[in-house]
Design an enzyme around this catalytic site. Structure first.
Site, mmCIF file in Angstrom:
data_model
loop_
_atom_site.group_PDB
_atom_site.id
_atom_site.type_symbol
_atom_site.label_atom_id
_atom_site.label_comp_id
_atom_site.label_asym_id
_atom_site.label_seq_id
_atom_site.Cartn_x
_atom_site.Cartn_y
_atom_site.Cartn_z
ATOM 1 C CE LYS A 190 -3.331 2.582 3.314
ATOM 2 N NZ LYS A 190 -3.181 3.611 2.016
ATOM 3 N NE ARG A 191 4.841 1.420 4.647
ATOM 4 C CZ ARG A 191 6.084 0.561 4.012
ATOM 5 N NH1 ARG A 191 7.081 0.772 3.841
ATOM 6 N NH2 ARG A 191 5.570 -0.967 4.847
#
Ligand code: GLU
Length: 505
Positions: free
Chosen positions: A263-264
């Protein structure tokens, strides 16, 4: 053995938003089921109550509804192999845990977390297995009366799988071929916990795949290390004959650099990793979704289909039906697939181009409404047809086309400086008069008359058109001038021209 009907499942745990890798797993299961005339099951694996996140199940169901992936059976779909939510199947699992215990293939262990911790500190590389179970507190080391007494007292225990050491376990994987590991590296996995009377993932997963008559397990690579244990469990239950075939899909990798997509990466590079926007109920954090970011579901599916598989040629654009026809699980790659989100944007652009102007206009209508524009459908369809090739997302149509719906109130300073000449006000007045005199305001007639006027008067076409554009659009870009004026119509065109002359002179 008779040919069994193909049955596959997508079995997420409701621990948060559905990751885009999970969507790809579901898509491949869907394609596989469809092409074999089989069934696709939707099962919720929620036996780990500590990781349960409210709203996650609903989120997953809504995601597939948006994407257009339909399940044949499962939570919210019904079917005769239910219930499909594992937390509703406790009694079923208990029976199978008992079966393994009675057959001596599993055993009861009372070691507390503190005791396990102490052992780990004492024995280097400790794992609970054939070599160490003799020094632990379990039904092998304790007399039967004591085991019974502890259970009767309500002491908490777990049931562990008794793994026989030194055996080569083969996992026959449709993508990876024969994967062999030695059973000695496996630990005696916990299958059941008395504390919540629930099985762990491994037991529930195998029992359900068996009872739901699953023929093929298609899932992410992260589950490959569990597969040998699963093979041993099938055998322990005596279900080796109907053991599903396995296919472990390649990882999705970061768009740049090494490692798996997270997600980062999405936050860092500005793309979504979830199908729909997700509001984390614990942290309150909001994560972007493909839907809210303006992706078309068809484009997302096409993009995902090619992350780890290709049809064997360079065809990239495929309808879902074509994917069903062309998909081949054996052609999936073993190596990870780079998540090239720029390619995802390209797919969206291509799907907007492929889509009928009418449908794009329907998607654009609400955006126009948001901006307070109530335009007739036929005008929106014409504008969209002219402009959709210039955008990657429908929402970008607003910035690209707004001048068709609202007159400019300001004129771009740089363009004015460059394009608005000494004589522009006079020229535009003459052009406005000329256009006003036309009865036939069609694109062709305007073009014919105006070009003749330019020629007869020895004017500079570029200068005239640039100034004309500035009066209608307010800046230096946009499509062909007479495309714009004919969509605006005579009255609006003249009004914009006169206003610009007033402001700029
Ligand atoms: N519940 C597991 C997951 O969340 C399923 C793994 C499997 O498909 O066996 O991915």
């Amino acid at each position: 053995m008779a040919e069994r009907k193909v049955r596959v499942r997508f079995a997420p745990s409701p621990t948060g938003a559905l990751h885009i890798g999970g969507v790809r797993t579901a898509l491949y299961n869907y394609l596989f089921a469809r092409q074999h005339g089989g069934d696709l099951i939707f099962r919720i694996e929620d036996t780990d109550s500590s990781r349960f996140v409210p709203g996650a199940e609903e989120y997953i169901i809504e995601s597939f509804k948006w994407l257009g992936i339909k399940f044949d059976e499962g939570v919210s779909f019904g079917g005769d192999h239910g219930p499909y939510r594992q937390s509703e199947r406790r009694d079923i699992y208990k029976k199978y845990v008992r079966q393994l215990l009675d057959a001596g293939k599993a055993y009861i262990a009372f070691d507390t977390p503190a005791e396990l911790e102490a052992k780990r500190a004492e024995v280097p590389n400790f794992q609970y297995d054939a070599h160490t179970r003799g020094m632990m507190r379990n039904s092998f080391t304790l007399p039967k009366e004591e085991v019974d007494r502890l259970i009767a007292e309500g002491r908490q225990y777990v049931v562990r799988f008794k793994i026989e050491p030194n055996e080569d376990v083969h996992v026959n994987d449709l993508i990876r071929g024969d994967v062999v590991i030695n059973s000695s590296i496996l630990d005696d996995k916990v299958l059941y916990k008395s504390a919540d009377e629930l099985p762990t993932y491994h037991l529930a997963n195998i029992v359900d795949d068996h009872l739901m008559e699953v023929t093929h397990v298609i899932r992410g690579e992260e589950w490959l290390p569990s597969a040998p244990l699963h093979v041993l469990l099938y055998r322990a239950f005596g279900w080796a004959d109907t053991m599903p075939e396995f296919a472990h899909l390649p990882l999705l990798l970061k768009p740049d650099g090494k490692g798996k997509l997270s997600k980062r990466d999405g936050d860092r590079l500005g793309f979504p990793v979830f199908p729909l926007e997700w509001h984390d109920p614990k942290t309150g954090e909001v994560s972007s979704g493909f839907r809210e970011s303006g992706y078309l579901p068809e484009a997302v599916l096409n993009f995902l289909a090619l992350l780890g598989w290709n049809p064997g040629n360079d065809q990239e654009l495929m309808t879902l039906d074509e994917m069903v026809r062309l998909f081949d699980i054996r052609r999936c790659s073993k190596a990870g697939a780079r998540f090239d989100y720029v390619k995802g944007i390209w797919f969206n652009h291509e799907y907007i181009l492929k889509m009928s102007d009418e449908r794009v206009a329907e998607l654009f209508m609400p955006i126009l409404k948001e901006h307070g524009i109530d335009a007739p459908m036929d005008k929106v369809v014409t504008v969209v047809g002219m402009m959709k090739g210039r955008v990657n997302f429908v929402k970008e149509l607003w910035d690209t086309c707004k001048f068709f719906f609202v007159a400019p109130t300001e004129y771009d300073a740089k363009t004015v400086q460059k394009r608005w000449k000494e004589d522009s006000a006079e020229m535009m007045t003459r052009l406005a008069d000329l256009l006003e005199s036309l009865d036939d305001f069609s694109l062709e007639n305007q073009e014919r008359v105006v070009m003749k006027w330019i020629e007869d008067n020895g004017l500079h076409t570029g200068n005239i058109m640039n100034a004309f554009r500035l009066t209608l659009v307010g800046e230096g870009k946009g499509p062909h001038m007479f495309d714009i004026s004919s969509v605006l119509g005579k009255e609006e065109t003249i009004a914009r021209m006169r206003r610009a002359i007033e402001v700029l002179k």
